[in-house]
Structures are given as structure tokens and as C-alpha cells.
Design an enzyme around this catalytic site. Structure first.
Site, PDB file in Angstrom:
ATOM      1  N   TYR A  31      62.469 -65.161 -33.462  1.00 12.12           N
ATOM      2  CA  TYR A  31      63.253 -64.667 -34.634  1.00 12.12           C
ATOM      3  C   TYR A  31      64.719 -64.782 -34.593  1.00 12.12           C
ATOM      4  CZ  TYR A  31      64.084 -61.796 -38.752  1.00 12.12           C
ATOM      5  OH  TYR A  31      64.701 -61.393 -40.056  1.00 12.12           O
ATOM      6  N   GLY A 150      57.071 -56.692 -44.145  1.00 13.85           N
ATOM      7  CA  GLY A 150      56.829 -57.675 -43.711  1.00 13.85           C
ATOM      8  C   GLY A 150      56.479 -57.661 -41.999  1.00 13.85           C
ATOM      9  N   HIS A 155      58.983 -55.564 -34.601  1.00 13.53           N
ATOM     10  CA  HIS A 155      59.694 -56.271 -33.617  1.00 13.53           C
ATOM     11  C   HIS A 155      60.572 -55.252 -32.746  1.00 13.53           C
ATOM     12  CE1 HIS A 155      59.142 -60.409 -35.082  1.00 13.53           C
ATOM     13  NE2 HIS A 155      59.273 -59.568 -36.366  1.00 13.53           N
ATOM     14  N   ARG A 182      51.544 -54.205 -39.172  1.00 11.67           N
ATOM     15  CA  ARG A 182      49.974 -54.819 -39.142  1.00 11.67           C
ATOM     16  C   ARG A 182      49.232 -53.595 -38.915  1.00 11.67           C
ATOM     17  NH1 ARG A 182      49.309 -60.328 -39.723  1.00 11.67           N
ATOM     18  NH2 ARG A 182      51.215 -61.584 -39.296  1.00 11.67           N
ATOM     19  N   TYR A 202      52.305 -63.344 -46.479  1.00 13.34           N
ATOM     20  CA  TYR A 202      52.239 -64.587 -45.831  1.00 13.34           C
ATOM     21  C   TYR A 202      51.077 -65.470 -46.154  1.00 13.34           C
ATOM     22  CZ  TYR A 202      55.668 -61.957 -43.170  1.00 13.34           C
ATOM     23  OH  TYR A 202      56.502 -60.946 -42.764  1.00 13.34           O
TER      24      TYR A 202
END
Length: 295
Positions: A31, A150, A155, A182, A202
């Protein structure tokens, strides 16, 4: 000093430069280094989200009487730009300057449109939102909403509670944090992403493959989910392979719920939406979206 040390460690983690509890391998996440940024809009499926996703988010913001939004996972600016087009006041932050350059580019190209010239974009991290004050002027009294969408929060490899504390601090009383992740429960149990009918974020037509790997500690416990993405960039003039890797902390739904309630309080108004819907379709959701209100 502490916040600077945390930021340096977070950048190193994302670049795959340090061990983080895994006894054998370095973490790898692209990223920060720009590999993902080059093809991010292809992965998303263009600059526009689906009308389904857009309408769901706008309905939530209307329900909570939101006017001023802080997007703490701005990336290339897709969500922030969408909200500006619907007359929200938006300020946005991201750690990656490689991602933010696309948001800056869009702001410049659309600077003559109403609201775009006033879009405030800042590079910064969730441990020190005050540190972006030079480019992002935070409203007195706090934000009506903070969005972290998102699967971005996953992360963060450590000190998640500190980041949630900061989000809470920057909300006004009655303000809402909208944060998602998720469906890691399914991924941990089945070793793959759910084949959900709802793609939401996505849905690029050039996504060729997403493969799943797990990093484990010496006790065999999963510490990190690694997703390897492959996109078809044939004929687009984009340098590179079209491949990138992102790493996530796989919070279960119960773990993430506890993390939020530790900061906002056990009695906080907290709603969990599978795939952003109050009336989800049959099947396994890809994401869980949390709406939690500061009292």
C-alpha cells in the site's frame, strides 16, 4: 515522540521491513510503496462506486444528519470525491502519499467546480490526526461522521485501540464512526474469500485473481492475512506487472465489536450491517460495516 515512533514502525510494517511477531517471515504490504496505487482505480472498477453502495452510504449519512465528514482512509479519494459531489463538506487523510497524489490530481482538475477547491487533503496517520492540521483544519466541536471504509482499518497491525480512541476524540457528541472489515470469520474458517453476490467496493473488470495466504506465529495462530492481487493491465500503458500484495489483521466480528465498545462504551448505539445493508441478500457477506455513535 511516541506517535512518531509508531508512525515509523507502521510504515516499516507496510513496506515489509520488520518482524511483527511472526517467527519466520517478514510481512509484505505494498500500500505504501505505490505498487497498489498504480492500479487502484482498476481494482475498484473506475472512479465511481456502484449506485448500490453510493445510495447505502448516502442514506446512512442522511439518517445521522451528517454534514461534515472526515475520511481517514482517503486513498485515491474515491469516496471523498463522491461525497463532495453530493454537497458534503469533506476532509480527508491517508498515510500513503502515493495514493494521495491521485486525490490531489482530481482536486486540481476539478478545482473550478463548486466545493472541490475547498477539499482539504492531508498526509497523516490515525495515531496523530492533529499532525495534519496544516492542511486539514478540523472543525471545532468535532466531525458529524468519520468514515474508514474499504477494509482499511485492518491494515493496522497493532495499537488498534489507540486509533479508535483518536477517531472517538475527533467526533462530535452524537457523531458516528462508520468503519468496516472483511468477513474474516469466513476467511479464517474456509481459507478463502466468500463468493458473495455483493461486491460493493471492488469490482474492476480487470481483476484476474486474488489469492489468500496466512502468516502464523510460533504457536500456529494466524496473525496476518495476506492477499495477492493480479490485475490485467494489457494495453493500458501502465508500468509494472499489475500485481500487488496487501496484508491485514484478521479481526473476527466479535473481536472488532469488542474493540469499538471498549472505547465508545458497552451501551453505545452500535449497528452492524452485513454488506452495508439493513436487509442483506441471502448468502455469506463479504464485509461487515459498523455504525457506532459517540454519546
Amino acid at each position: 515522540w511516541y506517535q512518531r515512533r509508531v508512525r515509523v514502525a507502521l510504515v516499516a510494517y507496510r513496506l515489509g521491513q520488520i518482524h511483527t511477531g511472526d517467527s519466520t517471515e517478514l510481512k509484505l504490504d505494498q500500500y505504501e510503496d505505490g505498487a497498489a496505487a498504480k492500479v487502484w482505480n482498476l481494482y475498484i472498477g473506475g472512479a465511481k462506486r456502484t449506485s448500490e453502495y453510493r445510495n447505502m452510504l448516502l442514506d446512512i449519512l442522511e439518517e445521522y444528519e451528517v454534514k461534515v465528514v472526515l475520511d481517514v482512509a482517503c486513498g485515491t479519494g474515491v469516496d471523498s470525491i463522491m461525497l463532495i459531489e453530493y454537497d458534503y463538506i469533506v476532509k480527508c487523510v491517508d498515510l500513503s502519499d502515493k495514493m494521495l497524489k491521485y486525490a490531489h490530481k482530481t482536486r486540481w482538475e476539478r478545482r473550478h467546480e463548486e466545493n472541490f477547491d475547498n477539499l482539504e487533503i492531508g498526509q497523516g496517520d490515525w495515531f496523530n490526526l492533529d499532525g495534519v492540521e496544516d492542511s486539514v483544519k478540523h472543525p471545532q466541536g468535532g466531525y458529524d461522521a468519520i468514515i474508514c471504509l474499504g477494509n482499511s482499518f485492518s491494515h493496522l497491525p497493532y495499537n488498534q485501540s489507540l486509533a479508535i480512541d483518536n477517531f472517538h476524540r475527533f467526533l462530535r457528541p452524537g457523531g458516528v464512526l462508520i468503519v468496516d472489515h472483511r468477513n474474516f470469520d469466513y476467511i479464517l474458517n474456509h481459507g478463502k474469500l466468500p463468493n458473495s453476490v455483493s461486491k460493493l467496493y471492488y469490482q474492476g473488470e480487470r481483476i484476474k485473481q486474488i489469492t489468500t495466504r496466512f502468516k502464523r506465529n510460533s504457536q500456529g495462530d494466524v496473525t496476518t492475512l495476506v492477499l495477492d492481487y493480479t490485475l490485467d493491465i494489457t494495453g493500458l500503458g501502465i508500468e509494472g506487472s499489475g500485481k500487488f500484495t496487501l496484508s491485514y489483521v484478521p479481526h473476527t466480528l466479535a473481536e472488532f465489536t469488542g474493540l469499538l465498545r471498549n472505547t465508545f462504551g458497552a451501551s453505545a448505539n452500535h449497528t452492524i450491517l452485513p454488506d452495508f445493508s439493513r436487509d442483506p441478500a441471502n448468502g455469506v457477506p463479504s464485509y461487515f460495516v459498523h455504525l457506532i455513535v459517540k454519546s
